[in-house]
Motif scaffolding. Sequence first.
Motif, PDB file in Angstrom:
ATOM      1  N   VAL A 117       5.573  -7.470  -0.776  1.00  0.00           N
ATOM      2  CA  VAL A 117       4.971  -7.102   0.508  1.00  0.00           C
ATOM      3  C   VAL A 117       3.452  -7.012   0.376  1.00  0.00           C
ATOM      4  CG1 VAL A 117       4.781  -5.219   2.184  1.00  0.00           C
ATOM      5  CG2 VAL A 117       7.019  -6.008   1.442  1.00  0.00           C
ATOM      6  N   VAL A 118       2.964  -6.407  -0.711  1.00  0.00           N
ATOM      7  CA  VAL A 118       1.514  -6.332  -0.933  1.00  0.00           C
ATOM      8  C   VAL A 118       0.935  -7.729  -1.092  1.00  0.00           C
ATOM      9  CG1 VAL A 118      -0.253  -5.593  -2.585  1.00  0.00           C
ATOM     10  CG2 VAL A 118       1.508  -3.996  -1.857  1.00  0.00           C
ATOM     11  N   TRP A 119       1.609  -8.582  -1.828  1.00  0.00           N
ATOM     12  CA  TRP A 119       1.149  -9.950  -2.034  1.00  0.00           C
ATOM     13  C   TRP A 119       1.045 -10.695  -0.695  1.00  0.00           C
ATOM     14  CZ3 TRP A 119       4.401 -14.600  -2.240  1.00  0.00           C
ATOM     15  CH2 TRP A 119       3.712 -15.718  -2.685  1.00  0.00           C
ATOM     16  N   ALA A 120       2.080 -10.583   0.143  1.00  0.00           N
ATOM     17  CA  ALA A 120       2.057 -11.227   1.454  1.00  0.00           C
ATOM     18  C   ALA A 120       0.956 -10.627   2.338  1.00  0.00           C
ATOM     19  CB  ALA A 120       3.415 -11.098   2.131  1.00  0.00           C
ATOM     20  N   GLY A 121       0.764  -9.323   2.257  1.00  0.00           N
ATOM     21  CA  GLY A 121      -0.303  -8.675   3.017  1.00  0.00           C
ATOM     22  C   GLY A 121      -1.681  -9.148   2.598  1.00  0.00           C
ATOM     23  N   LEU A 122      -1.876  -9.347   1.300  1.00  0.00           N
ATOM     24  CA  LEU A 122      -3.162  -9.858   0.826  1.00  0.00           C
ATOM     25  C   LEU A 122      -3.394 -11.293   1.295  1.00  0.00           C
ATOM     26  CD1 LEU A 122      -3.236  -8.428  -2.792  1.00  0.00           C
ATOM     27  CD2 LEU A 122      -4.729  -7.806  -0.893  1.00  0.00           C
ATOM     28  N   SER A 182      -6.538 -12.245   3.661  1.00  0.00           N
ATOM     29  CA  SER A 182      -7.508 -13.275   3.309  1.00  0.00           C
ATOM     30  C   SER A 182      -7.528 -14.390   4.354  1.00  0.00           C
ATOM     31  CB  SER A 182      -7.224 -13.833   1.919  1.00  0.00           C
ATOM     32  OG  SER A 182      -5.962 -14.434   1.875  1.00  0.00           O
ATOM     33  N   PHE A 183      -6.376 -14.697   4.968  1.00  0.00           N
ATOM     34  CA  PHE A 183      -6.339 -15.683   6.045  1.00  0.00           C
ATOM     35  C   PHE A 183      -7.142 -15.182   7.249  1.00  0.00           C
ATOM     36  CE2 PHE A 183      -4.241 -17.497   9.835  1.00  0.00           C
ATOM     37  CZ  PHE A 183      -4.501 -18.829   9.595  1.00  0.00           C
ATOM     38  N   GLY A 184      -6.968 -13.917   7.614  1.00  0.00           N
ATOM     39  CA  GLY A 184      -7.751 -13.333   8.703  1.00  0.00           C
ATOM     40  C   GLY A 184      -9.232 -13.307   8.394  1.00  0.00           C
ATOM     41  N   PHE A 185      -9.575 -13.018   7.150  1.00  0.00           N
ATOM     42  CA  PHE A 185     -10.970 -13.032   6.731  1.00  0.00           C
ATOM     43  C   PHE A 185     -11.547 -14.444   6.852  1.00  0.00           C
ATOM     44  CE2 PHE A 185     -13.988 -13.636   3.190  1.00  0.00           C
ATOM     45  CZ  PHE A 185     -14.992 -12.803   3.641  1.00  0.00           C
ATOM     46  N   ALA A 186     -10.777 -15.447   6.456  1.00  0.00           N
ATOM     47  CA  ALA A 186     -11.247 -16.831   6.549  1.00  0.00           C
ATOM     48  C   ALA A 186     -11.457 -17.237   8.006  1.00  0.00           C
ATOM     49  CB  ALA A 186     -10.249 -17.767   5.873  1.00  0.00           C
ATOM     50  N   ALA A 189      -5.963  -5.369  -6.197  1.00  0.00           N
ATOM     51  CA  ALA A 189      -5.632  -4.970  -7.570  1.00  0.00           C
ATOM     52  C   ALA A 189      -5.121  -3.533  -7.622  1.00  0.00           C
ATOM     53  CB  ALA A 189      -6.856  -5.132  -8.465  1.00  0.00           C
ATOM     54  N   LEU A 190      -5.757  -2.645  -6.863  1.00  0.00           N
ATOM     55  CA  LEU A 190      -5.301  -1.255  -6.849  1.00  0.00           C
ATOM     56  C   LEU A 190      -3.899  -1.126  -6.250  1.00  0.00           C
ATOM     57  CD1 LEU A 190      -8.578   0.605  -5.834  1.00  0.00           C
ATOM     58  CD2 LEU A 190      -7.469   0.549  -8.075  1.00  0.00           C
ATOM     59  N   LEU A 191      -3.640  -1.873  -5.178  1.00  0.00           N
ATOM     60  CA  LEU A 191      -2.310  -1.809  -4.569  1.00  0.00           C
ATOM     61  C   LEU A 191      -1.239  -2.389  -5.488  1.00  0.00           C
ATOM     62  CD1 LEU A 191      -3.067  -2.747  -0.864  1.00  0.00           C
ATOM     63  CD2 LEU A 191      -2.341  -0.532  -1.750  1.00  0.00           C
ATOM     64  N   LEU A 192      -1.579  -3.402  -6.265  1.00  0.00           N
ATOM     65  CA  LEU A 192      -0.601  -3.977  -7.188  1.00  0.00           C
ATOM     66  C   LEU A 192      -0.375  -3.091  -8.417  1.00  0.00           C
ATOM     67  CD1 LEU A 192      -1.529  -7.744  -7.006  1.00  0.00           C
ATOM     68  CD2 LEU A 192       0.517  -6.648  -6.116  1.00  0.00           C
ATOM     69  N   LEU A 193      -1.283  -2.171  -8.692  1.00  0.00           N
ATOM     70  CA  LEU A 193      -1.117  -1.258  -9.821  1.00  0.00           C
ATOM     71  C   LEU A 193      -0.302  -0.005  -9.472  1.00  0.00           C
ATOM     72  CD1 LEU A 193      -4.652  -1.409 -11.472  1.00  0.00           C
ATOM     73  CD2 LEU A 193      -2.519  -2.407 -12.306  1.00  0.00           C
ATOM     74  N   VAL A 194      -0.057   0.235  -8.202  1.00  0.00           N
ATOM     75  CA  VAL A 194       0.674   1.437  -7.778  1.00  0.00           C
ATOM     76  C   VAL A 194       2.054   1.543  -8.428  1.00  0.00           C
ATOM     77  CG1 VAL A 194       1.747   2.558  -5.776  1.00  0.00           C
ATOM     78  CG2 VAL A 194      -0.616   1.786  -5.659  1.00  0.00           C
ATOM     79  N   PRO A 195       2.850   0.453  -8.527  1.00  0.00           N
ATOM     80  CA  PRO A 195       4.172   0.611  -9.150  1.00  0.00           C
ATOM     81  C   PRO A 195       4.116   1.059 -10.613  1.00  0.00           C
ATOM     82  CG  PRO A 195       4.107  -1.425  -7.907  1.00  0.00           C
ATOM     83  CD  PRO A 195       2.716  -0.874  -7.916  1.00  0.00           C
TER      84      PRO A 195
END
Length: 111
Positions: free
Chosen positions: A75-80, A84-88, A40-46
């Motif tokens: 890019v942030v969306w793809a990174g998230l 989450s895939f790595g976390f899973a 959420a913080l990264l998506l609020l940067v713009p």
Amino acid sequence: MIRGDGAEGEGETGAPFVERRTYRRRRLMDVARVLPVLGALLLLVPLMWPDPDPYPAPDSMSGMPLSRAMIYILVVWAGLILASFGFALAVRRWAEHWTEGGEPRRGGDAD
């Protein structure tokens, strides 16, 4: 304090050092809590970027164009998604250790 992660037994107070399995479970719970907040913080940067001036004066700094903001958000969306895939994968890998050996093997000898 109430703990539901098995850090201590009945009538036992929380020790400063816990077993490795409990420690890893707590760290994964921390990641599960922090990842949405970080996203959420990264998506609020713009929203903090200055708007581009449609008629910039010569030798003046212009704001960030919308195209760069959209690329940043994608890019942030793809990174998230990758995080989450790595976390899973980490949860799946460590789950067998939490269940004392994991699921029974399939296709082996029949009892």
